[in-house]
Structures are given as structure tokens and as C-alpha cells.
Motif scaffolding. Structure first.
Motif, short mmCIF file in Angstrom:
data_model
loop_
_atom_site.label_atom_id
_atom_site.label_comp_id
_atom_site.label_asym_id
_atom_site.label_seq_id
_atom_site.Cartn_x
_atom_site.Cartn_y
_atom_site.Cartn_z
N ARG A 181 7.22 -10.58 -77.67
CA ARG A 181 8.53 -10.59 -78.32
C ARG A 181 8.44 -9.91 -79.67
NH1 ARG A 181 8.63 -15.94 -76.20
NH2 ARG A 181 10.16 -16.16 -74.50
N LEU A 182 9.43 -9.09 -79.96
CA LEU A 182 9.47 -8.29 -81.18
C LEU A 182 10.78 -8.51 -81.91
CD1 LEU A 182 8.41 -5.61 -82.82
CD2 LEU A 182 10.06 -4.44 -81.35
N TYR A 237 12.76 -7.70 -77.02
CA TYR A 237 12.68 -7.01 -78.30
C TYR A 237 14.07 -7.00 -78.91
CZ TYR A 237 7.99 -5.26 -77.05
OH TYR A 237 6.66 -5.17 -76.72
N ILE A 238 14.21 -7.69 -80.05
CA ILE A 238 15.52 -7.85 -80.68
C ILE A 238 15.60 -7.00 -81.93
CG2 ILE A 238 17.00 -9.50 -81.91
CD1 ILE A 238 16.11 -11.63 -79.90
N PHE A 239 16.69 -6.24 -82.05
CA PHE A 239 16.94 -5.37 -83.20
C PHE A 239 18.09 -6.00 -83.99
CE2 PHE A 239 14.66 -2.99 -80.16
CZ PHE A 239 13.88 -2.09 -80.88
N ALA A 240 17.77 -6.50 -85.20
CA ALA A 240 18.73 -7.32 -85.94
C ALA A 240 19.02 -6.75 -87.32
CB ALA A 240 18.17 -8.74 -86.10
N ILE A 273 6.78 -8.58 -86.10
CA ILE A 273 8.03 -8.34 -86.84
C ILE A 273 7.90 -7.03 -87.62
CG2 ILE A 273 9.51 -9.14 -88.74
CD1 ILE A 273 8.97 -11.99 -87.89
N ILE A 274 8.94 -6.20 -87.51
CA ILE A 274 8.99 -4.95 -88.28
C ILE A 274 10.14 -5.04 -89.27
CG2 ILE A 274 9.37 -2.45 -88.16
CD1 ILE A 274 8.28 -2.60 -85.25
N VAL A 275 9.84 -4.75 -90.52
CA VAL A 275 10.88 -4.74 -91.55
C VAL A 275 11.06 -3.29 -91.99
CG1 VAL A 275 11.62 -5.63 -93.79
CG2 VAL A 275 10.13 -7.01 -92.32
N ASP A 276 12.16 -2.67 -91.55
CA ASP A 276 12.45 -1.30 -91.99
C ASP A 276 13.13 -1.37 -93.35
OD1 ASP A 276 12.50 1.41 -91.91
OD2 ASP A 276 14.05 1.60 -90.38
N GLU A 277 13.04 -0.27 -94.12
CA GLU A 277 13.56 -0.27 -95.49
C GLU A 277 13.01 -1.48 -96.25
OE1 GLU A 277 17.87 0.07 -94.59
OE2 GLU A 277 17.71 1.97 -95.64
N ALA A 278 11.68 -1.63 -96.21
CA ALA A 278 11.04 -2.85 -96.70
C ALA A 278 11.22 -3.07 -98.20
CB ALA A 278 9.54 -2.80 -96.37
N LYS A 289 6.50 -17.08 -87.93
CA LYS A 289 5.03 -17.04 -87.96
C LYS A 289 4.53 -16.07 -86.89
CE LYS A 289 4.76 -20.44 -91.00
NZ LYS A 289 6.12 -20.26 -91.54
N PRO A 290 4.76 -14.77 -87.08
CA PRO A 290 4.30 -13.79 -86.09
C PRO A 290 2.80 -13.55 -86.21
CG PRO A 290 5.26 -12.66 -87.95
CD PRO A 290 5.41 -14.14 -88.23
N LYS A 291 2.24 -12.85 -85.22
CA LYS A 291 0.83 -12.46 -85.29
C LYS A 291 0.66 -11.29 -86.27
CE LYS A 291 -0.14 -13.98 -80.58
NZ LYS A 291 -0.24 -13.55 -79.17
N PHE A 292 1.72 -10.47 -86.38
CA PHE A 292 1.62 -9.32 -87.30
C PHE A 292 3.01 -8.95 -87.82
CE2 PHE A 292 0.88 -4.89 -88.63
CZ PHE A 292 -0.24 -5.09 -89.42
N THR A 293 3.04 -8.56 -89.11
CA THR A 293 4.28 -8.10 -89.74
C THR A 293 4.04 -6.73 -90.35
OG1 THR A 293 4.90 -10.37 -90.28
CG2 THR A 293 6.09 -8.62 -91.43
N LEU A 294 4.90 -5.78 -90.01
CA LEU A 294 4.80 -4.41 -90.53
C LEU A 294 6.01 -4.10 -91.39
CD1 LEU A 294 3.63 -1.49 -90.54
CD2 LEU A 294 4.95 -1.08 -88.46
#
Length: 936
Positions: free
Chosen positions: A241-242, A284-287, A307-312, A328-333
Motif C-alpha cells: 500500500r502506497l 495506491y492512494i493519491f491524496a 509514503i511519498i510527499v511531493d513538494e516536500a 508508521k510506514p516502512k519508508f517515507t520519501l
């Protein structure tokens, strides 16, 4: 007479464009026959053609419709020159036309260049092309043959009149329509592969994860493919899940499309989570953050693996923090083009100070991630006088620039240089909103539909004007703006940028330039017109364009004098002679190390931050083109001390009263910039742990470099334990660690300082700055022992550390030859101090890019052990490492050395000293070689 035969290729050393410009300026007439001509190539020759027109030097050009490649717009532009006659060969199915010949008639001979290059930016500057130049007398058979054949072609070709051009244009338009339909079908089946930047980011992300890290940040210029990179990384990570979070809905939909395209064929469902649509069930959810920040508790904390944070840069706001703290993801970008926009909590801290990749403007150009730009620095119109004007006085500046004659001059230059593509899409940067409105009004009066935009305008208004400018059906041609930081001023199809304000900061200049560099459709290049005034900071343009991490007045002067020959690819920089002379004079008169210059540089940076004091070193990493804070450290021992003195900040001065804190900070600050990451990685770990052993240290170091040897880890432990400091250094320093049984323990004094939040903030900042900057400059490569990177700057004492020298390090200085076992380090000065009796040249010199002549210390004989090691180094397994600097000092400041690699002695003569010819293992790149040998 010049060399009669020569091969001309495009390289960092030279290119066909330079050869053509030089040959045109020397000839009395010229004749070209070129199969393909497009505007990207013609624009690079416009000023030269203009000079020839003014000198009444005539030329003829033949081109063709063969393969429908030649652009009518390019032909129309050439026709504007009264001294150039043009003809066009109308190709058909039976007979093609593929000539590339450039003929120059000189006073005493002919120069002919025949080869593979057409008149396009790529062919003239960057493509792999072979062209042969032949210089000979008219009576030579070869010259006679070429001239006869050219005359035959001229007779066979048609006059280029309006009717022919019109028919050709209509024909090309029809082809475009049919080809675009075919292309859409064709492109959709092509596999998409990651570019170099994306591959590098994915490798670094994997390495960080493999060694236990759970967060990372990628910084890359707009348009370089960050969304694709994240999708490629997700494909490798394969989360169940993303969650992809963005600030704006339009970006969200584009991101989802990108993932859908790459994930086609995988049994995964993607969905949107926005104000209008809430898909809870998708994999995969785009929010949008606005929606997710209201509904995030409806998901379990462990729901998302990635989890991906665009425009971080937005992620320091409360809405983002709530969401990111909950899951609490395994990885955050995190991904951002603009870390400088994050002004509260540091965007670096949010991602555990792990920068997986940083790609700024010059790297993006190098990797072909953005389009090239053609920069023309034009001396401003007569009557604009900025001498002595304070560049921060926007009102006064605007008044001096708002004159009708200047508007006419700007439009004249715009029309002369033209732009890529059919429609002008222009962004003009102004001093203030009054200036922007004036420019829009004056352009409108002259028939160029324009608007002014500023930060006060609503998002809807900005988006509407941007939509109009992007549309080929709308008549809007230009937007004049002031605030380049506004979200939404991102217009991919921009093909012209006007710099209408004096450059007071390299950062602003780079940000403005970057606005037009996004790849878009068929856009080939960006035209940048900079109107250069006579203010006292004109030289800042050169610093911005040079793009070097390190600079001194000599390297910048070489860059200006050689038209920034180090700029990669098809990017082209041309500054007219008046401005060039002004810039060179200013650089000569400036001392980049003086207290006044450093204060001015700091204050400009502070103004750019809206008046906020940059207390942290990491504030500088956020900005492409920022000042180098290490120069502030050189001035006052620590960065914080420089800030305290410059700002007269009593709170900071009070902090520095604590002797232990000041000494620790000084030890960290004076280690910058790092040449080896080991010590700082160990200290970073010790910020949160009371001890570290060799195994843990090795794992921590492997987060940043792809290999580490045990001896270098042990040496780092020994150095942190101050085993190689002399007695005077030990008195000035505080031990941060105690060393026992292959384990480092945090010292009581270090523990006491970092337990105090007031002090810890600055200690952490210095350590994180050192590591992040190291990652940027050295990347993940392991350089062995000695740990030396080619063409990096080094001081003598650095080499003691980097070669695991196990004696007192401060003894590693003195003569031009220092040794550590079989490693011989040659420290070489080419000249004395710049400006001080430069007639005195040493015997040490470059013979060419591959060979160096070096004289041993005066006492060295051939028959001694050291003499034999030097002259028979290869047989005796002695590594000769060469470090070269052009001048010992510039502006009374000792200069560092550049490491040009290892070499082997191939010839030698004499003794006391021995003169040796050394063959370098790597040929010195042209940019660096040019800086060493050129005197401006």
C-alpha cells in the motif's frame, strides 16, 4: 598561415560554432551549403552575421527542403541580413541534398570546412560530429574543385522568395498534423526507462534502506523527473500500500497518470483521495494534504508501507506534520525542487537529514534533464545609469529603468534574437510591481499583448494568465513578474526570459533562469536576454553563470574571457564586449575574502530570506547559488561567531561565552568542507548514543558510501581521540570521545553540551551540514586509501587525514614533497601570488593535458633511495600523487591545491633538483587545464 589541415570535433575543448565565428570574423566573403538549418543554430550566429553586415562582408548560403528538416523561421531570419544571399535546393524523391560545407575567402587563401555538421545547436556544439578544415591557396586543385562545385549548386538551386517559403511552411504544417497523430500511437508502446538522475536516486535510496534508514529527501530541479523517479523506486520496493501526498490537485492527477503508466500490467488498483473523490479501498492512494489531514485517522497507523510527499517544502506545516507523525510506514520519501521555501521546521530534519540526491541547475544541464539555454548578455541602452545606486532601493532602481527608450531597445533585441518555436511565450523579471506594470503597459502599446503578475494576485488570476500564455490560440505573449517564489509561476512552454533588473544575487538569477528550462513538447532551447547595466555588482552574473562550488577571481575571469566554455551541452553564453570588460574590471578590483564583501554577501542572502537571520549552516544548502558559509567560518573561526559579529546579536554572543561549546563548534566548523565523511558520521551517531564500535561505525558510514575499509574506520576513531594532534592543538580543543577496546565513548563534556537544547541545535547543524554537503560533492563513491577524489581541492594537512597518516598531522607540511609509506604527494605551485611579479615562473608546468614537468626538492640526487623512488616510481611501486595550484595566494589568502591524480615518471634529467616528465594517469579535463594555463 594557420595549420593547413585539422579535424574539428565538438568537445569541452572546442566546437564547430567557435571555429565558424572565428572564421567569419576573419574572412572577406563566405559561402555555405548546408542541408539542414534550424533556428537553434542560426540564433548562435546572429551577432556574427550582424557584425559582417556592418562591415559589408558578403556571403551566400544554400540550403534545402530535403527531409523537410530545415525551418522556414530560420531562413526568414537569415534573409533579414542585407549582406547574405540565399538559395534553396528543392529536393525530390530522386535526388536528395546532404552537403555540409563552409567556405571562407580570406585575403591570401581559402579556408574550407567540410564534414557532418548542419546549422543546428546540437551540430554546432554538442553532437558527435567530424569536420575537416583545410586551408590552401586558390590555385590548389582541391580549392578549385570545391568552388566549381559550389557554383554549380548555386545555379541549380532556386531563389528563396516569399512564395517558395509560404508553400514550404504550409507543407510542413500538414506533415506535423499527420505525424503527431502517428506519434501518439507510437509513443504509447515504448518502454519508459529511468534517466541517469533517477537511477542514481534509486541506488542511493536502496543503500539508505539497506542500512536501516526509513526516510530520505530528493532535491531536484523542476522538470527533471522526480515523479517518475519515485514511481521507479516504488516498483523496486514493491509496497502493498502506497500513499502519495501533494499540495495541489492538478499535480496529484498527473502523478497518478505517471504511476498508472509505469505500473501497467501489475495487479494494483490506484485511486484518488480528494475533496470530490475518496477512494479508501485502492492499493495506491493519491491524496491532497487538505483532504488527508481531515481523514487520516480513518486509516490504521500501519496501513501504508511507503509514503511519498511531493513538494516536500510544505511538509513543515501542521497539516503535513499531523499526517506524517500518525502513519508508521516502512519508508517515507520527500521530493522537492525548492527546499528554500521551507522556512519553519527544517525540511532536512523531517527526513532525518538523509539527502538521497541533490540535482541543481548545472547538473541538470549536464545530464540533459532540462533544455539548454542561449544566454545573451547585452549592455543596457544608453541613458540608463545605475552607477552608485543601492540595488536594495527598488523604487529608485525602477525609476531609472522605466524609460521608453529602454522598452524600444528591449523589443529591438527580442526581435533580433527571436525565440524557439512559432509563438513567443515570455517571462520578464522586474524590480518591483510598478516596474512590471509599466513594462506590460508599454508592451501592450507596442502591440505585444502582456500582463503583470505579482504575489498579491489571486491564485485563480495567476492560473488564468498562465493558461492563456500556454495556449497557442490565445494572443497573450508576455507575463511580467516580480516574485518568482510564487507557487504556480511554472509555465513549461516559456521560450524567452527577460532579465530586466540588475542581478544582486546569484540565487535569484538561477531561480529566474530555471523558470524556462522545463522540457515541453518540441521546445529545443530557452532564449535569455539579460540587460546589463553599469552598477557595481555586475560581476555577480559571472558567479551565477559559472556555477562552480568554489571560485576565486582568477577562475571567474577565465570563465568570462572564454565565454563560459565549461557550460555543458548546447547551452550557449555570450556577453557583449562592453559588459565583458566591465565584469572583468570589477572582478579584478574585488576581494572575495574581505570583511566588507563577506558582509555584503551575507546580507544579500538574508534579504533573500525575507530578512530572517540564517543562524544555521543548513540554511545555505537549501538554495542553488547560495554563498559558501565556509568563507564566513574562515573569517571568524565559527559560523555562529560571524553571525554574532555581523548582526551584533547579544543572545548568540552569550552562547559563545561557554568555552566548551565554542571549542566544540570550532572543531566541527573548521573541519568543513569534509573530505572524508567517517568522523562526522560517527559523531552523528554519538549524538543519540553513548558509544559506538567499529562494526556499528562501518554500517553507519555505509549509508553514505558504497564501501569502507576497517583501517580507515580505526583511523577515524584515532583522529577523534586526538591521537595525532600536537600539544598546541590539544590545548585548543575539547575531546568529544574516549577510545578504549575498539569502542568510542562519548565524553562527559560533549554529553553535557549536547544535552542542552540551546547548544545541541548548532552542533547538530554543523554535523548534518558537513554530511549533506559531502554527499553532494563526493557522492557515494569509495576512493580507497589515500581517499582522494580527482580535481577536488585539498590543503596539505588534509592529506595526512586521507592517507591514514599515523604521526602528528601538523608535521605534514613544508616542502613540495611529502610521503606516507609508498604514497608520494607532490605539492606544486605554478606561479607566485597573483599580481606579484608574475614573470617568475617555476620549472614546474603542464606540458599538455597528459604530461607534467616537475622538479624535485633541490637536495634530491638520482642515486638516493628517494631519488630512485621518484624516477623509477612504477617499478618500485611508488604512487606519485600530483596536487597543483595556479597561485600560492590570491588577495593574501593561501590557495588550496587541486588533485590531478597519479602519474608515472617517463623521462628525467639532472639532479639537485631532478627534472622529471610525468605522464598523468588521467588526462586533465579542458575546463581545469584552461584555468591552470590561461592568464587573463
Amino acid at each position: 598561415m594557420e595549420e593547413s589541415k585539422q579535424l574539428i570535433i565538438n568537445s569541452r575543448h572546442s566546437n564547430l560554432l567557435n571555429e565558424l565565428k572565428k572564421s567569419l570574423k576573419e574572412c572577406k566573403s563566405f559561402y555555405f551549403s548546408v542541408a539542414f538549418i534550424n533556428y537553434s543554430g542560426v540564433q548562435l550566429l546572429l551577432d556574427t552575421f550582424k557584425e559582417l553586415e556592418e562591415k559589408a562582408i558578403k556571403g551566400k548560403i544554400i540550403t534545402t527542403t530535403y527531409l523537410n528538416f530545415t525551418e522556414p523561421k530560420a531562413l526568414e531570419k537569415i534573409q533579414e541580413f542585407s549582406n547574405i544571399d540565399m538559395k534553396i535546393f528543392i529536393a525530390d524523391r530522386e535526388k536528395g541534398f546532404h552537403t555540409k560545407v563552409y567556405i571562407f575567402e580570406n585575403e591570401n587563401d581559402y579556408k574550407i570546412i567540410i564534414g557532418s555538421s548542419n546549422i543546428t545547436q546540437s551540430a554546432l556544439k554538442s553532437n558527435i560530429e567530424w569536420n575537416v578544415k583545410i586551408v590552401s591557396k586558390e590555385e590548389e586543385p582541391f580549392i578549385k574543385d570545391v568552388l566549381r562545385e559550389y557554383n554549380n549548386l548555386w545555379k541549380m538551386s532556386s531563389d528563396l522568395n516569399d512564395e517558395v517559403l509560404q508553400r514550404y511552411m504550409l507543407f510542413l504544417n500538414e506533415i506535423k498534423r499527420t505525424e503527431s497523430r502517428r506519434k501518439m500511437v507510437f509513443d504509447s508502446v515504448l518502454p519508459i526507462k529511468p534517466n541517469k538522475m533517477q537511477v542514481k536516486a534509486m541506488e542511493n535510496l536502496k543503500r539508505l534502506r539497506d542500512h536501516g534508514e526509513e526516510k530520505a529527501l530528493v532535491i531536484a530541479a523542476t522538470g527533471t523527473g522526480k515523479t517518475y523517479m519515485s514511481a521507479f523506486d516504488v516498483m523496486e520496493f514493491r509496497p502493498k500500500r502506497l500513499l502519495f501526498i501533494v499540495h495541489r490537485e492538478e499535480i496529484l492527477k498527473k502523478a497518478k497518470e505517471t504511476f498508472d503508466k509505469l505500473l501497467r500490467g501489475r495487479s494494483l488498483k490506484t485511486g484518488l483521495f480528494t475533496g470530490n473523490e475518496k477512494d479508501y479501498e485502492s492499493d495506491y492512494i493519491f491524496a491532497t494534504i487538505q483532504t488527508m489531514s481531515r481523514y487520516y485517522t480513518e486509516f490504521k497507523e500501519e496501513h501504508f508501507d511507503y509514503i511519498i510527499v511531493d513538494e516536500a517544502h510544505h511538509s513543515a506545516t501542521t497539516s503535513y506534520l499531523n499526517v506524517l507523525d500518525y502513519f508508521k510506514p516502512k519508508f517515507t520519501l520527500g521530493m522537492t525542487a525548492t527546499p528554500e521555501r521551507c522556512d519553519s521546521l527544517s525540511v532536512f530534519d523531517l527526513f532525518d537529514n538523509n539527502v538521497a540526491l541533490e540535482v541543481r541547475l548545472h547538473e541538470a544541464l549536464e545530464e540533459d534533464l532540462v533544455i539548454p539555454f542561449h544566454y545573451f548578455g547585452v549592455t543596457d541602452v544608453e541613458g540608463v545609469d545605475l552607477e552608485g545606486v543601492n540595488l536594495d532601493d527598488k523604487s529608485e532602481l525602477a525609476q531609472r529603468l522605466m524609460i521608453h527608450r529602454r522598452v524600444d531597445f528591449i523589443i529591438e533585441k527580442m526581435n533580433f534574437y527571436g525565440h524557439d518555436g512559432e509563438f513567443r511565450k515570455l517571462l520578464g523579471f522586474c524590480v518591483n510591481i510598478e516596474h512590471a506594470r509599466y513594462m506590460a503597459e508599454e508592451f501592450n502599446k507596442r502591440g505585444i499583448k502582456s500582463v503583470a503578475l505579482c504575489g498579491e494576485d489571486s491564485v485563480d488570476k495567476r492560473q488564468e494568465y498562465i493558461r492563456q500564455l500556454e495556449s497557442n490560440k490565445d494572443s497573450l505573449q508576455a507575463i511580467f513578474t516580480v516574485d518568482i517564489f510564487n507557487e504556480g509561476v511554472d509555465i513549461p512552454s516559456i521560450n524567452t526570459v527577460l532579465m530586466l533588473r540588475p542581478t544582486a544575487s546569484p540565487i535569484i538569477f538561477i531561480q529566474q533562469l530555471g523558470r524556462g528550462l522545463r522540457k515541453s513538447g518540441d521546445k529545443e532551447f530557452l532564449t535569455v536576454l539579460d540587460f546589463i547595466g553599469n552598477h557595481n555588482k555586475t560581476f555577480l552574473i559571472a558567479i551565477a553563470l559559472n556555477g562552480a562550488r568554489y571560485y576565486d577571481k582568477d577562475s571567474i575571469k577565465v570563465a568570462v574571457a572564454t565565454d563560459f566554455a565549461n557550460i555543458p551541452g548546447c547551452t550557449h553564453i555570450q556577453i557583449d564586449e562592453i559588459s565583458k570588460e566591465r565584469i572583468l574590471m570589477q572582478i579584478d578590483g574585488e576581494n572575495f575574502r574581505s570583511a566588507q564583501y563577506l558582509r555584503d554577501e551575507y546580507n544579500q542572502f538574508k534579504i533573500l530570506r525575507g530578512g530572517k537571520i540564517p543562524y544555521l549552516l543548513l540554511d545555505y544548502i537549501k538554495y542553488d547559488g547560495a554563498p559558501d558559509p565556509v568563507r564566513f567560518i574562515d573569517k571568524d573561526g565559527t559560523y555562529l561567531n560571524f553571525v554574532a559579529k555581523t548582526e551584533k546579536d547579544e543572545t548568540i554572543k552569550e552562547l559563545l561565552i561557554d568555552d566548551d561549546f565554542e571549542k566544540i563548534l570550532k572543531e566541527l566548523n573548521t573541519s568543513l568542507p569534509l573530505k572524508r565523511i567517517n568522523e562526522f558520521v560517527i559523531l552523528k551517531y554519538l549524538l543519540n548514543h553513548d558509544r559506538i564500535n567499529i562494526e556499528i561505525a562501518s554500517n553507519e558510514i555505509l549509508k553514505y558510501i558504497n564501501k569502507i575499509d576497517k583501517d580507515s574506520v580505526i583511523h577515524a576513531f584515532e583522529c577523534l581521540n586526538h591521537q595525532y594532534w600536537d600539544s598546541s592543538m590539544i590545548k585548543q580543543k575539547i575531546k568529544l570521545v574516549e577510545y578504549s577496546d575498539d569502542t568510542l565513548y562519548r565524553s562527559d563534556k560533549f554529553t553535557k553540551i549536547i544535552t542542552d537544547k540551546r547548544y545541541r541545535k548548532y552542533i547538530e547543524d554543523a554535523i548534518n551540514y558537513g554530511i549533506i554537503r559531502y554527499e553532494k560533492e563526493f557522492q557515494e563513491e569509495y576512493y580507497g586509501v589515500p581517499f582522494l577524489k580527482l580535481y577536488e581541492q585539498y590543503k596539505m594537512i588534509d592529506i595526512a587525514l586521507l592517507s591514514n597518516y599515523r604521526k602528528i598531522h601538523s608535521a605534514f607540511r613544508g616542502s613540495g614533497l611529502l610521503t606516507n609509506g609508498n604514497e608520494y604527494f607532490l605539492f606544486i605551485d605554478l606561479h607566485k601570488e597573483r599580481g606579484i611579479d608574475e614573470r617568475i615562473n617555476y620549472k614546474d608546468k603542464f606540458l599538455d593535458q597528459s604530461y607534467f614537468q616537475w622538479q624535485s626538492p633541490n637536495s634530491t640526487r638520482q642515486n638516493t633511495d628517494r631519488g630512485k623512488n621518484l624516477i623509477n616510481n612504477k617499478d618500485r611501486k611508488i604512487n606519485l600523487h600530483l596536487f597543483v595550484r595556479k597561485y600560492k595566494e590570491i588577495d593574501k589568502k593561501a590557495q588550496p591545491y587541486i588533485y590531478i591524480g597519479k602519474g608515472d615518471t617517463v623521462e628525467y634529467q639532472g639532479e639537485k633538483p631532478i627534472t622529471m616528465k610525468i605522464k598523468l594517469h588521467q588526462e586533465v579535463p579542458v575546463k581545469i587545464y584552461r584555468e591552470f594555463i590561461e592568464k587573463i
